[in-house]
Design an enzyme around this catalytic site. Structure first.
Site, PDB file in Angstrom:
ATOM      1  N   ARG A 100       0.858  -1.193   0.000  1.00  0.00           N
ATOM      2  CA  ARG A 100       0.000   0.000   0.000  1.00  0.00           C
ATOM      3  C   ARG A 100       0.891   1.240   0.000  1.00  0.00           C
ATOM      4  O   ARG A 100       1.695   1.429   0.919  1.00  0.00           O
ATOM      5  CB  ARG A 100      -0.904  -0.020   1.251  1.00  0.00           C
ATOM      6  N   HIS A 145      -3.257  10.854   0.716  1.00  0.00           N
ATOM      7  CA  HIS A 145      -2.682  10.634   2.044  1.00  0.00           C
ATOM      8  C   HIS A 145      -2.105  11.974   2.515  1.00  0.00           C
ATOM      9  O   HIS A 145      -0.900  12.150   2.649  1.00  0.00           O
ATOM     10  CB  HIS A 145      -1.614   9.533   2.006  1.00  0.00           C
ATOM     11  N   GLU A 190      -7.557   8.460   6.583  1.00  0.00           N
ATOM     12  CA  GLU A 190      -7.750   9.042   7.920  1.00  0.00           C
ATOM     13  C   GLU A 190      -8.260  10.483   7.915  1.00  0.00           C
ATOM     14  O   GLU A 190      -7.554  11.411   8.364  1.00  0.00           O
ATOM     15  CB  GLU A 190      -6.442   8.966   8.721  1.00  0.00           C
ATOM     16  N   ASN A 330      -7.557   1.646   9.948  1.00  0.00           N
ATOM     17  CA  ASN A 330      -6.242   1.931  10.531  1.00  0.00           C
ATOM     18  C   ASN A 330      -6.399   1.861  12.042  1.00  0.00           C
ATOM     19  O   ASN A 330      -7.240   2.571  12.613  1.00  0.00           O
ATOM     20  CB  ASN A 330      -5.757   3.335  10.156  1.00  0.00           C
TER      21      ASN A 330
HETATM   22  C1  NOJ Z   1      -1.527   6.912  10.350  1.00  0.00           C
HETATM   23  C2  NOJ Z   1      -1.096   7.646   9.120  1.00  0.00           C
HETATM   24  O1  NOJ Z   1      -1.861   7.210   8.037  1.00  0.00           O
HETATM   25  C3  NOJ Z   1       0.392   7.524   8.839  1.00  0.00           C
HETATM   26  O2  NOJ Z   1       0.706   8.472   7.882  1.00  0.00           O
HETATM   27  C4  NOJ Z   1       1.185   7.684  10.110  1.00  0.00           C
HETATM   28  O3  NOJ Z   1       2.555   7.710   9.874  1.00  0.00           O
HETATM   29  C5  NOJ Z   1       0.814   6.572  11.053  1.00  0.00           C
HETATM   30  N1  NOJ Z   1      -0.580   6.710  11.391  1.00  0.00           N
HETATM   31  C6  NOJ Z   1       1.603   6.575  12.348  1.00  0.00           C
HETATM   32  O4  NOJ Z   1       1.351   7.736  13.048  1.00  0.00           O
END
Ligand code: NOJ
Length: 521
Positions: A100, A145, A190, A330
């Site tokens: 991913r 992202h 997220e 996540n």
């Molecule tokens: C979620 C995020 O998608 C990612 O970018 C981040 O590095 C990790 N959490 C850890 O914090």
């Protein structure tokens, strides 16, 4: 075993070994895909090369180095723009089913407007995808992202509803250009985090401090954008490309602070996970009713003329409902939750009436928000399954941060306990988990924490201009899990370098599919 315990303590300063030595053995279901993840800004570097436009993280880190640990930025990061072949080689050694990664929007569309498309940027991703496919690794592409073109931010970014059109134009180009070779797409990663910390609190790019109105508006536009992208894929590309597409939701686990505080657990879920999940996965669509009620009441008490939670028209409710082929989850950690009386001047995150805390006995990581609570992982998977009629869940991120070295026993212990919790949710609770992804393949730029904390299975030397990569113990451990598809009760070697058993025959595999023992976490 005593020496392993000693190593665990030695390498992890605060870590207490959890349940790695529990007496059980679990098999990884044959149809559960295993992978690893990264994101463009966190690894690529090459921030201004080959026609890439400036994005919000470039602008934020360059103009506010004081707000990032050590003043760092992603200008070079892991230099994956130049070293992607090495990354794919590492993935190949790991043996993952999929990788991913995310696309840097401004590398493809420098200003955000599709009148100019950067072919060199597209070629980078085409080459990466070809390299992956040549090694039998499925690309799993995240469209967004957290880094959009800076120009679009000047136009209001996620607080401008036009973002729905801008991101749709970009998505259409990606589907057309890359889609023929991609079977898994995630739309947006997220939303809670970039809306909350990027638009509400000013901790992440674009650094806006718009408080409650900003975050509610951002989340609202994200839902519209996600649904629009989904429909574009469905109507224009799915028939030929036959891929799957979904959104990625960060769901923190919740455990009752006091026995029987189930109301707090549910309320926490409705304000956290369900903010995005309910409009998409529930039968009725729209925001959770309890959220609408609470936000309306609190907005009134805070003197606003109407609820801060924007309303969807019935058409939008229908348009958003059902727009996901999988639940992208996540998950890293959990909180203890309790219902508390309303305080004056509440922020959006207190509108739920739920207070979060942690159990001090939960082992720490290098990130203040990440404690080791595997039971919370099982609970959140169960809750999602119960709330939304057992959808296919793809765990799109799960991982552990530390501050050091390749002898990362703490990470192995974390991953072991979390994978075990997930397998129990599958076997004992009947949950439909179909993919699991470790965050991250590489140590990388951890947003405002810079390079001070490390999540990688592979160590990256950020002081070496070559950004040398060295596999950690956890990479070898995960490699063995992938090769054997067995989660052993004990770690036979602290380096994780176990011998992969010979390939098993079908009847043997069938026999093995049962769980041998089912001790719970
Ligand atoms: C979620 C995020 O998608 C990612 O970018 C981040 O590095 C990790 N959490 C850890 O914090």
């Amino acid at each position: 075993m005593a020496s392993y315990l000693f190593l665990g303590v030695a390498v992890s300063f605060t870590f207490i070994v959890t349940d790695v030595f529990a007496n059980d053995t679990l098999l990884i279901p044959e149809d559960l895909l295993l992978g690893a993840a990264t994101a463009s800004y966190q690894i690529e570097g090459a921030w201004n090369e080959d026609g890439k436009g400036e994005n919000i993280w470039d602008r934020w880190t360059h103009s506010n180095p004081n707000l990032i640990n050590n003043g760092s930025n992603g200008d070079v990061a892991c230099d994956s723009y130049h070293k992607y072949k090495e990354d794919v080689q590492l993935l190949n050694e790991l043996g993952v089913n999929f990788y991913r990664f995310s696309i840097s929007w401004s590398r493809i569309i420098p200003s955000g407007y599709t009148n100019v498309i950067n072919e060199k940027g597209l070629n980078y991703y085409k080459n990466l995808i070809n390299e992956l496919l040549a090694k039998g690794i499925e690309p799993f592409v995240t469209l967004y992202h957290w880094s959009h073109p800076q120009f679009l931010e000047e136009m209001g970014g996620w607080t401008n509803e036009m973002m729905v059109e801008w991101i749709s134009d970009y998505a259409r180009i990606i589907f057309k250009e890359l889609g023929p070779k991609v079977k898994y797409f995630a739309t947006i990663n997220e939303p809670h985090v970039f809306c909350g910390e990027g638009y509400g609190m000013g901790l992440k790019a674009p650094g806006k401090k718009l408080g409650s109105p900003g975050i509610f508006e951002c989340m609202h536009n994200v839902l519209k954008a996600h649904a629009t992208i989904y429909h574009i894929y469905n109507e224009e590309f799915r028939e030929h490309q036959k891929g799957k597409i979904g959104i990625i939701i960060p769901c923190t686990g919740a455990l009752p602070k006091n026995p029987n505080e189930t109301e707090a657990v549910d309320m926490h879920f409705q304000f956290n996970c369900a903010w995005i999940a309910h409009p998409i996965f529930s039968k009725t669509g729209d925001y959770p009713t309890i959220m609408k009620i609470h936000v309306a009441e609190n907005s009134k008490l805070d003197g606003f003329p109407r609820s801060l939670l924007p309303e969807f028209t019935p058409e939008w409710v229908q348009y958003i409902k059902g727009t996901s082929d999988f639940f992208g989850l996540n998950h890293y950690s959990s909180k203890l939750v309790e219902i508390v009386p309303r305080a004056e001047g509440q922020k959006w995150y207190a509108y739920s009436g739920v207070k979060e805390s942690v159990d001090p006995s939960w082992p720490k990581s290098a990130s203040p928000w990440l404690r080791v609570v595997p039971s919370g992982f099982r609970e959140i998977i169960k809750k999602i399954a119960r709330e939304y009629n057992n959808p296919p869940i793809y765990v799109t991120e799960n991982g552990f941060s530390d501050k050091c070295c390749t002898s990362d026993y703490s990470r192995i212990s974390y991953l072991h306990s979390y994978i075990k919790a997930m397998l129990l949710a599958i076997y004992e609770d009947g949950c439909n988990v179909k993919a699991y992804t470790v965050w991250s393949l590489l140590d990388n730029f951890e947003w405002e924490s810079g390079y001070s904390v490390r999540f990688g299975l592979v160590y990256v030397n950020f002081t070496d201009s070559n950004r040398t990569r060295t596999p950690k113990w956890s990479m070898n451990w995960y490699k063995n899990i992938i090769a054997t598809r067995i989660l052993n009760s004990t770690l036979d070697s602290p380096t994780g370098m176990l011998e992969a058993p010979k390939k098993r025959g079908t009847s043997e595999r069938r026999r093995e599919r049962r769980i041998r023992t089912t001790t719970s976490t």
